[in-house]
Design an enzyme around this catalytic site. Structure first.
Site, PDB file in Angstrom:
ATOM      1  N   THR A 106       0.835  -1.207   0.000  1.00 51.03           N
ATOM      2  CA  THR A 106       0.000   0.000   0.000  1.00 51.03           C
ATOM      3  C   THR A 106       0.864   1.250   0.000  1.00 51.03           C
ATOM      4  O   THR A 106       1.975   1.243   0.555  1.00 51.03           O
ATOM      5  CB  THR A 106      -0.893   0.009   1.257  1.00 51.03           C
ATOM      6  OG1 THR A 106      -1.429   1.320   1.446  1.00 51.03           O
ATOM      7  CG2 THR A 106      -0.115  -0.357   2.514  1.00 51.03           C
ATOM      8  N   ASP A 107       0.331   2.328  -0.595  1.00 57.12           N
ATOM      9  CA  ASP A 107       1.061   3.610  -0.531  1.00 57.12           C
ATOM     10  C   ASP A 107       1.131   4.158   0.902  1.00 57.12           C
ATOM     11  O   ASP A 107       1.908   5.063   1.183  1.00 57.12           O
ATOM     12  CB  ASP A 107       0.435   4.648  -1.478  1.00 57.12           C
ATOM     13  CG  ASP A 107      -1.020   4.967  -1.176  1.00 57.12           C
ATOM     14  OD1 ASP A 107      -1.606   4.373  -0.248  1.00 57.12           O
ATOM     15  OD2 ASP A 107      -1.591   5.838  -1.892  1.00 57.12           O
ATOM     16  N   GLU A 108       0.309   3.591   1.804  1.00 59.91           N
ATOM     17  CA  GLU A 108       0.304   4.112   3.186  1.00 59.91           C
ATOM     18  C   GLU A 108       1.635   3.874   3.899  1.00 59.91           C
ATOM     19  O   GLU A 108       1.920   4.508   4.910  1.00 59.91           O
ATOM     20  CB  GLU A 108      -0.860   3.519   3.982  1.00 59.91           C
ATOM     21  CG  GLU A 108      -2.185   3.886   3.347  1.00 59.91           C
ATOM     22  CD  GLU A 108      -3.421   3.587   4.193  1.00 59.91           C
ATOM     23  OE1 GLU A 108      -3.316   3.600   5.431  1.00 59.91           O
ATOM     24  OE2 GLU A 108      -4.477   3.352   3.595  1.00 59.91           O
ATOM     25  N   TYR A 133      -1.698  -0.221  11.113  1.00 65.46           N
ATOM     26  CA  TYR A 133      -1.893  -0.934   9.846  1.00 65.46           C
ATOM     27  C   TYR A 133      -0.718  -0.708   8.893  1.00 65.46           C
ATOM     28  O   TYR A 133      -0.093  -1.659   8.412  1.00 65.46           O
ATOM     29  CB  TYR A 133      -3.200  -0.484   9.165  1.00 65.46           C
ATOM     30  CG  TYR A 133      -3.223  -0.793   7.686  1.00 65.46           C
ATOM     31  CD1 TYR A 133      -3.188  -2.112   7.241  1.00 65.46           C
ATOM     32  CD2 TYR A 133      -3.238   0.229   6.731  1.00 65.46           C
ATOM     33  CE1 TYR A 133      -3.168  -2.403   5.879  1.00 65.46           C
ATOM     34  CE2 TYR A 133      -3.216  -0.059   5.374  1.00 65.46           C
ATOM     35  CZ  TYR A 133      -3.181  -1.371   4.953  1.00 65.46           C
ATOM     36  OH  TYR A 133      -3.146  -1.659   3.610  1.00 65.46           O
ATOM     37  N   LYS A 137       2.227  -3.247   7.329  1.00 69.86           N
ATOM     38  CA  LYS A 137       2.496  -3.464   5.900  1.00 69.86           C
ATOM     39  C   LYS A 137       3.951  -3.110   5.568  1.00 69.86           C
ATOM     40  O   LYS A 137       4.616  -3.824   4.803  1.00 69.86           O
ATOM     41  CB  LYS A 137       1.536  -2.646   5.028  1.00 69.86           C
ATOM     42  CG  LYS A 137       0.097  -3.131   5.041  1.00 69.86           C
ATOM     43  CD  LYS A 137      -0.091  -4.545   4.491  1.00 69.86           C
ATOM     44  CE  LYS A 137       0.076  -4.638   2.989  1.00 69.86           C
ATOM     45  NZ  LYS A 137      -0.222  -6.031   2.511  1.00 69.86           N
TER      46      LYS A 137
HETATM   47  P1  TYD Z   1     -10.674   4.280   4.345  1.00 68.89           P
HETATM   48  O1  TYD Z   1     -11.705   3.830   3.356  1.00 68.89           O
HETATM   49  O2  TYD Z   1     -10.769   3.723   5.740  1.00 68.89           O
HETATM   50  O3  TYD Z   1      -9.233   4.066   3.710  1.00 68.89           O
HETATM   51  P2  TYD Z   1      -7.765   4.564   4.235  1.00 68.89           P
HETATM   52  O4  TYD Z   1      -7.866   4.960   5.641  1.00 68.89           O
HETATM   53  O5  TYD Z   1      -6.953   3.340   4.042  1.00 68.89           O
HETATM   54  O6  TYD Z   1      -7.370   5.676   3.333  1.00 68.89           O
HETATM   55  O7  TYD Z   1     -10.771   5.831   4.482  1.00 68.89           O
HETATM   56  C1  TYD Z   1     -10.604   6.690   3.365  1.00 68.89           C
HETATM   57  C2  TYD Z   1     -10.633   8.103   3.880  1.00 68.89           C
HETATM   58  O8  TYD Z   1     -11.957   8.387   4.350  1.00 68.89           O
HETATM   59  C3  TYD Z   1      -9.720   8.345   5.058  1.00 68.89           C
HETATM   60  O9  TYD Z   1      -9.152   9.654   4.937  1.00 68.89           O
HETATM   61  C4  TYD Z   1     -10.625   8.290   6.277  1.00 68.89           C
HETATM   62  C5  TYD Z   1     -11.949   8.790   5.729  1.00 68.89           C
HETATM   63  N1  TYD Z   1     -13.152   8.197   6.355  1.00 68.89           N
HETATM   64  C6  TYD Z   1     -14.166   9.031   6.819  1.00 68.89           C
HETATM   65  O10 TYD Z   1     -14.084  10.278   6.741  1.00 68.89           O
HETATM   66  N2  TYD Z   1     -15.269   8.438   7.376  1.00 68.89           N
HETATM   67  C7  TYD Z   1     -15.405   7.086   7.495  1.00 68.89           C
HETATM   68  O11 TYD Z   1     -16.422   6.600   8.041  1.00 68.89           O
HETATM   69  C8  TYD Z   1     -14.347   6.244   7.000  1.00 68.89           C
HETATM   70  C9  TYD Z   1     -14.436   4.745   7.104  1.00 68.89           C
HETATM   71  C10 TYD Z   1     -13.246   6.849   6.431  1.00 68.89           C
END
Ligand code: TYD
Length: 317
Positions: A106-108, A133, A137
């Site tokens: 992942t890019d994270e 997380y 990774k």
């Molecule tokens: P997510 O889908 O959990 O992916 P990641 O954290 O791996 O990027 O979240 C995408 C983005 O959306 C992240 O900046 C967190 C935000 N988010 C919300 O604002 N509300 C939510 O309920 C969730 C699940 C994520």
């Protein structure tokens, strides 16, 4: 892959945790070249048995705990599956002399970017993971690298941006928003909604992995994604608009701990290898919303099961 490569036997090894279910396999489960093994990658003897039974020669390692919020609440399973599980798979791949091990990351692992739109993650960006997380990774990426350097295991690492598309478990932003908006429930937007993610359609991710599996130069990392950056608020507003609902459904809630500001990929290395995505965000989100409308039963079943309690605990909206 099952349909594109009829001369490959495809072995799907999956533990079927909370985010997995066999209905996803319905259109391939009867194909002669498709096999399913319900195995946890941290179960060494079970993994080795599968490698032996099917004479595995190519591995794509997708298996991971992937939800950042869950890793904040309870990191342990992330270490077990993502780190120890990867080590088991690497040991099996080494023992059975596989021809390629593609590690899907992942890019994270690169941490976060500032909002400056001219900066991107490249394969040379230092690893600075911020969540349990992404730290798990990054740890697995380093293990994969070490098996290449130490044992000569033929490998590639891919680092994708945020995936979306059909069958996405409805705890992630896009399917969560679609399902909640369709049920006229509030959508929780963390903080101010200004965080940026770079959205990659799952099928474009798969075509990248296919390409890397067959053409990737051993030992190399390839970033996947690029140029589909949106703020979370833009994503939520796009979905609400497409479904003809009101923006009153948006509820700004407490920010995620350690919330990364921005992810954005520079995909030029993979493009040089020959990758061309088929979706941009507009076409991909439309296709995805249509899929969720056509497959309401699939996600309704998930939302009314074990996940219901998780969501109520997590957001209490
Ligand atoms: P997510 O889908 O959990 O992916 P990641 O954290 O791996 O990027 O979240 C995408 C983005 O959306 C992240 O900046 C967190 C935000 N988010 C919300 O604002 N509300 C939510 O309920 C969730 C699940 C994520």
């Amino acid at each position: 892959m099952v349909k594109k490569y009829p001369n490959y036997n495809i072995i799907n090894l999956d533990a079927l945790t909370y985010a997995g279910d066999l209905t996803k396999h319905s259109d391939i489960q009867h194909e002669a070249n498709y096999f399913f093994e319900k195995v946890d990658i941290s179960d060494r003897s079970a993994v080795f048995s599968v490698f032996e039974k099917h004479s595995i020669n190519l591995v794509t390692h997708f298996a991971a705990e992937s939800h950042v919020d869950r890793s904040i609440t309870d990191p342990e399973i992330f270490i077990k599956t993502n780190v120890l599980g990867t080590q088991v798979l690497l040991d099996a791949a080494k023992q059975f002399n596989v021809e390629k091990f593609v590690h899907v990351s992942t890019d994270e692992v690169y941490g976060e970017l500032e909002f400056d739109p001219t900066t991107f993650f490249t394969e040379n960006t230092p690893l600075e993971p911020n969540s349990p997380y992404s730290a798990s990774k990054a740890s697995s990426d380093l293990l994969v690298r070490s098996y290449y350097e130490t044992f000569g295991l033929p490998m590639n690492i891919t680092r994708c941006s945020n995936n979306y598309g059909p069958y996405h478990f409805p705890e992630k932003l896009i399917p969560l928003t679609v399902s909640r908006v369709l049920n006229n429930q509030k959508v929780p937007v963390y903080g101010t909604g200004e965080n940026i993610r770079d959205w990659l359609h799952v099928l474009d991710h798969c075509s990248a992995i296919d390409l890397v599996m067959h053409e990737g130069v051993n030992g190399e990392v390839y970033n996947v994604g690029g140029h589909n950056e949106k703020t979370n608020l833009e994503v939520v507003e796009t979905i609400i608009k497409a479904l003809g609902k009101s923006e009153d459904l948006i509820e700004f809630v407490e920010d995620r701990l350690g919330h990364d500001k921005r992810y954005a990929i520079d995909p030029s290395k993979l493009e040089k290898l020959g990758w061309k995505p088929t979706y941009n965000f507009d076409s991909g989100i439309k296709q995805t919303i249509d899929w969720y409308l056509d497959n309401q039963e699939w996600w309704e079943t998930i939302l009314s099961g074990e996940y219901k309690n998780y969501f109520e605990k997590q957001y209490s909206l």
